[in-house]
Write a protein that holds these residues in place. Structure first.
Motif, PDB file in Angstrom:
ATOM      1  N   ASP A 177       0.876  -1.171   0.000  1.00  0.00           N
ATOM      2  CA  ASP A 177       0.000   0.000   0.000  1.00  0.00           C
ATOM      3  C   ASP A 177       0.914   1.222   0.000  1.00  0.00           C
ATOM      4  O   ASP A 177       1.577   1.526   0.994  1.00  0.00           O
ATOM      5  N   SER A 199      -4.847   4.300  -2.339  1.00  0.00           N
ATOM      6  CA  SER A 199      -6.043   5.105  -2.179  1.00  0.00           C
ATOM      7  C   SER A 199      -5.672   6.414  -2.879  1.00  0.00           C
ATOM      8  O   SER A 199      -4.859   7.193  -2.360  1.00  0.00           O
ATOM      9  N   THR A 201      -7.582   8.742  -3.249  1.00  0.00           N
ATOM     10  CA  THR A 201      -8.306   9.742  -2.444  1.00  0.00           C
ATOM     11  C   THR A 201      -7.332  10.674  -1.717  1.00  0.00           C
ATOM     12  O   THR A 201      -7.678  11.804  -1.403  1.00  0.00           O
TER      13      THR A 201
HETATM   14  C1  LIG Z   1      -2.971   3.944   3.693  1.00  0.00           C
HETATM   15  C2  LIG Z   1      -4.396   3.839   3.274  1.00  0.00           C
HETATM   16  N1  LIG Z   1      -4.775   2.830   2.495  1.00  0.00           N
HETATM   17  C3  LIG Z   1      -6.056   2.684   2.091  1.00  0.00           C
HETATM   18  C4  LIG Z   1      -7.033   3.572   2.497  1.00  0.00           C
HETATM   19  C5  LIG Z   1      -8.449   3.376   2.036  1.00  0.00           C
HETATM   20  O1  LIG Z   1      -8.747   4.292   1.033  1.00  0.00           O
HETATM   21  P1  LIG Z   1     -10.203   4.868   0.726  1.00  0.00           P
HETATM   22  O2  LIG Z   1     -10.610   5.735   1.858  1.00  0.00           O
HETATM   23  O3  LIG Z   1     -10.024   5.577  -0.573  1.00  0.00           O
HETATM   24  O4  LIG Z   1     -11.098   3.678   0.598  1.00  0.00           O
HETATM   25  C6  LIG Z   1      -6.692   4.653   3.306  1.00  0.00           C
HETATM   26  C7  LIG Z   1      -7.716   5.600   3.755  1.00  0.00           C
HETATM   27  O5  LIG Z   1      -7.528   6.384   4.665  1.00  0.00           O
HETATM   28  C8  LIG Z   1      -5.324   4.794   3.713  1.00  0.00           C
HETATM   29  O6  LIG Z   1      -4.937   5.806   4.505  1.00  0.00           O
END
Ligand SMILES: Cc1ncc(COP(=O)(O)O)c(C=O)c1O
Length: 407
Positions: A177, A199, A201
């Motif tokens: 990740d 992500s 996002t």
């Molecule tokens: C390191 C990490 N991976 C995955 C995610 C999950 O992403 P999403 O909120 O876009 O589903 C987050 C969300 O905060 C994150 O900080």
């Protein structure tokens, strides 16, 4: 075109059009808001048929994200967790085993424990900074080693090269990740990992305006299978969110490097503060972790997330959060605005307390996501909020209700 883009420097690649421009084409990739696509006959070779399967704007983002890691087009999802879910559903069958970092995003832990494990997949959570622990946890049934580095929110660094070797001995895959550093600061595939998970996002969109997730891998057959799962479960990203992510991508290197520079200054300032017990930042980890961080990052940046614990009185965290002005209290990182999160009650609230505390997520831990504001103003704001948090409060009868412990 793709060959040409792959030969360019990273920063230039972020600004290349997703497909060759024709005379009169718009400079900005259009948003194709259509759920379906016209066919001339039932037998059609048209690239797109239905936007749950593929869409031109999503295609453009996938091409751009793949390029950043010299990989084929990525697979984009509605959210980061949708990307993780598709990865797990693609790779895992009942009887299989997953080894996952114990310090991952709380939603990853919840997905594995509460959705994937009940399907008959076993999951072992380990400290992936400890190579021996990982070696011991891996079995012939292990299909996937899933890590986050730097980890969330304590920013421990795991050795991607060494973990890839361990996974590959058992024919398992290593997924990283890479949300916190992105391909700007860390290239997991280059270091031997099989899959980068995002992500989008967070830093890639960068403006807190859309949700998204992505899987990047050089394994074409795996991409195919993940795309099939996405079609079956219907978790593709919307064209609009793909478009805002594409816009964000153009300034990603610039933003992340500047935010990381500010983060280093703030982390150093916090480390010297008498009312701060501990600062978590990749550059401050143990010597071993520091060495790993140095050999696997793309520049001397450590990302723009800094976590810390106040020495603080009772209710210190609440007082700090009430006093802070330039950091918005949000469950988020990676925005151009500075943000603060209280992991124990927000991002990791669904993780059991003992599990949380084992990885350093105490009730006093705060996570800062450093934005693009002026560094001296951010520091001044932190100073006033930390001082307020450490302040002594007297009750009406003159008793001390809570007080600062000196550092
Ligand atoms: C390191 C990490 N991976 C995955 C995610 C999950 O992403 P999403 O909120 O876009 O589903 C987050 C969300 O905060 C994150 O900080």
């Amino acid at each position: 075109m793709e060959h040409h883009a792959h030969n360019l420097s990273f920063d230039t690649r972020c600004l290349q059009p997703p497909w060759p421009r024709d005379d009169g084409d718009p400079l900005v990739t259009p948003i194709v808001h259509s759920s379906t696509f016209h066919r001339q006959s039932v037998i059609s070779n048209a690239r797109h048929a239905y936007s749950r399967v593929s869409n031109p704007t999503v295609d453009a983002l996938e091409t751009a994200l793949g390029r950043l890691e010299s990989a084929p087009p990525a697979v984009s999802f509605a959210t980061g967790l949708a990307a993780e879910a598709a990865l797990f559903l693609t790779l895992l069958k009942p009887g299989n085993h997953v080894v996952c970092g114990r310090a991952c995003y709380g939603g990853t832990t919840r997905l594995l424990e509460q959705v994937i494990q009940p399907l008959g997949v076993s999951v072992t959570f380990v400290d992936t900074t400890q190579i021996d622990q990982v070696r011991q946890a891996v079995t012939p049934f292990t299909k996937l080693l899933f890590i986050e580095t730097p980890a969330n929110p304590t920013l421990e660094v795991s050795d991607i090269r060494a973990l890839a070797e361990i996974a590959h001995v058992q024919n398992a895959l290593l997924a990283v990740d890479n949300t916190f550093l992105t391909a700007v600061l860390q290239q997991p595939l280059q270091l031997g990992a099989d899959i980068s998970v995002y992500s989008t996002t967070k830093y890639i969109d960068g403006h807190s305006s859309s949700l998204g997730g992505a899987i990047v891998t050089r394994k074409e057959d795996l991409l195919e299978r993940i795309r099939f799962v996405r079609k079956c479960v219907g978790s593709i990203q919307s064209p609009f969110n793909a478009w805002t992510t594409l816009q964000g991508l153009k300034t990603l290197p610039l933003r992340l490097r500047r935010q990381s520079d500010t983060a280093i200054e703030i982390a150093r300032w916090l480390r010297d503060h008498p009312h701060v017990r501990k600062v978590y930042f990749p550059g401050f980890a143990s010597d071993v972790q520091q060495r790993v961080a140095t050999t696997q990052r793309e520049s001397n940046h450590n990302g723009a997330v800094v976590s810390f614990e106040l020495v603080s009185s009772e209710n210190g965290v609440q007082k700090f959060l009430r006093a802070i002005k330039l950091f918005a209290l949000c469950e988020h990182v990676g925005s151009v605005e500075s943000l603060v999160t209280h992991p124990a009650s927000m991002t990791h609230a669904d993780v059991a307390r003992d599990q949380r505390e084992a990885v350093g997520i105490s009730d006093g831990l705060l996570r800062l996501s450093i934005g693009l504001e002026d560094v001296s103003e951010l520091i001044a704001d932190l100073e006033q909020a930390i001082t307020t948090a450490a302040s002594v409060v007297h009750t009406n009868n003159g008793e001390v209700q809570s007080c600062a412990v000196s550092g």
